[in-house]
Write a protein that holds these residues in place. Structure first.
Motif, PDB file in Angstrom:
ATOM      1  N   UNK A  92      -4.776  -0.475   6.809  1.00 56.47           N
ATOM      2  CA  UNK A  92      -4.639  -1.348   5.642  1.00 56.47           C
ATOM      3  C   UNK A  92      -4.262  -2.759   6.085  1.00 56.47           C
ATOM      4  N   UNK A  93      -3.377  -2.856   7.068  1.00 52.63           N
ATOM      5  CA  UNK A  93      -2.938  -4.160   7.561  1.00 52.63           C
ATOM      6  C   UNK A  93      -3.906  -4.767   8.577  1.00 52.63           C
ATOM      7  N   UNK A  94      -4.938  -3.997   8.960  1.00 53.21           N
ATOM      8  CA  UNK A  94      -5.921  -4.455   9.956  1.00 53.21           C
ATOM      9  C   UNK A  94      -5.261  -4.772  11.291  1.00 53.21           C
ATOM     10  N   UNK A  95      -4.328  -3.895  11.694  1.00 54.86           N
ATOM     11  CA  UNK A  95      -3.705  -3.968  13.007  1.00 54.86           C
ATOM     12  C   UNK A  95      -4.048  -2.708  13.798  1.00 54.86           C
ATOM     13  N   UNK A  96      -4.000  -2.803  15.103  1.00 58.00           N
ATOM     14  CA  UNK A  96      -4.248  -1.640  15.947  1.00 58.00           C
ATOM     15  C   UNK A  96      -3.123  -0.618  15.783  1.00 58.00           C
TER      16      UNK A  96
ATOM     17  N   UNK B  91       0.827  -1.203   0.000  1.00 52.01           N
ATOM     18  CA  UNK B  91       0.000   0.000   0.000  1.00 52.01           C
ATOM     19  C   UNK B  91       0.865   1.259   0.000  1.00 52.01           C
ATOM     20  N   UNK B  92       1.899   1.272   0.822  1.00 53.41           N
ATOM     21  CA  UNK B  92       2.793   2.435   0.853  1.00 53.41           C
ATOM     22  C   UNK B  92       3.427   2.649  -0.508  1.00 53.41           C
ATOM     23  N   UNK B  93       3.969   1.591  -1.098  1.00 57.74           N
ATOM     24  CA  UNK B  93       4.663   1.720  -2.376  1.00 57.74           C
ATOM     25  C   UNK B  93       3.744   2.179  -3.505  1.00 57.74           C
TER      26      UNK B  93
END
Length: 292
Positions: free
Chosen positions: A34-38, A17-19
């Motif tokens: 995006x990574x579904x992490x807190x 996503x960043x790239x």
């Protein structure tokens, strides 16, 4: 093991996503979502796996693009490049650029010091290689009958770390000669392996496709020919500044299992789209392994 694969897939999703969205808002909350992490833990998770913080990874990715624009696209102003890199003012961009690469943007544009540049981007390359290594398969390779191509050749001889300086000269010469992409195809011929060749002996040819006579414009540019014949062709999409993993796959995995024999001409590539004209993940090259 399944849980670990899923965990790594979510982190890969964040890097991807960043790239792909360097012009967007990429703060910690956006990337963690995006990574579904807190977001309260993601900065530690990211740093633990990749060795750099989210902020530094985003900054390095943007500064890499900016450095390519400075070195290879002199039609773009330093101010415009600063804004593209996410900075509100050129002086803030200049401070960050100097901190990472040891040169001001204007100095880098005029005379890049490629050694510190490579060292500074090592953290970015290491982070990407942790989980983003490309996996190739035999299905990715096609055997193609290639027509001979006349080219103008500017040779790079010496330390692979200094290829960027030769690329700058090659781009400047192409403009003067009127042989710019896409009207003139771009090829690289690899006469050595940068991992094993002595730096002083490394050789790579930078080539512009043309069957017309041309002026040298102060450079030692020679007419040459990429011969026609059968080739194993492997497309590489994204990260085309490092074709060694693709070359390693062809020599180590594909060739021994193919039953094919090599022809007496070096490995070469054609570059079809270029970073920073397109995003890094959109850059495309084709790697050609000449066969009998």
């Amino acid at each position: 093991m399944k849980a670990l694969r899923n965990y790594h897939a979510r982190l890969r999703r964040a890097l991807d996503h960043v790239d792909r969205h360097l012009d967007d808002d990429l703060d910690l909350a956006a990337v963690s979502e995006v990574a579904a992490f807190s977001k309260y833990h993601f900065h530690r998770q990211f740093t633990a796996v990749f060795g750099v913080s989210v902020h530094r990874y985003v900054q390095l990715a943007r500064l890499k693009r900016a450095s390519y624009q400075l070195a290879f696209r002199d039609g773009q102003s330093v101010t415009g490049i600063a804004f593209d890199a996410g900075y509100d003012a050129p002086d803030a961009f200049a401070r960050a650029f100097r901190q990472r690469f040891g040169q001001s943007p204007s100095s880098f544009r005029t005379a890049p010091d490629w050694g510190p540049w490579l060292h500074a981007l090592g953290a970015l390359d290491d982070a990407r290689s942790t989980l983003m290594t490309k996996n190739y398969s035999a299905a990715d390779v096609t055997i193609r009958e290639v027509s001979p191509t006349s080219v103008a050749i500017l040779e790079h001889r010496g330390d692979p770390a200094m290829v960027g300086a030769t690329i700058q000269r090659f781009i400047a010469w192409r403009r003067k000669a009127g042989l710019v992409p896409p009207a003139s195809a771009t090829f690289n011929i690899f006469h050595g392996d940068p991992r094993t060749a002595a730096p002083a002996d490394y050789r790579m040819d930078l080539c512009a496709g043309t069957d017309q006579s041309f002026e040298q414009h102060g450079e030692r540019v020679e007419a040459g020919l990429i011969p026609g014949g059968r080739c194993a062709v492997l497309p590489v999409v994204g990260g085309t500044d490092d074709l060694e993993p693709a070359a390693l796959f062809l020599y180590r995995d594909w060739l021994p299992a193919s039953g094919e024999e090599l022809r007496d001409f070096p490995l070469y590539c054609q570059r079809l789209s270029f970073f920073p004209d397109v995003s890094e993940h959109q850059a495309v090259a084709e790697l050609f392994l000449p066969l009998r």
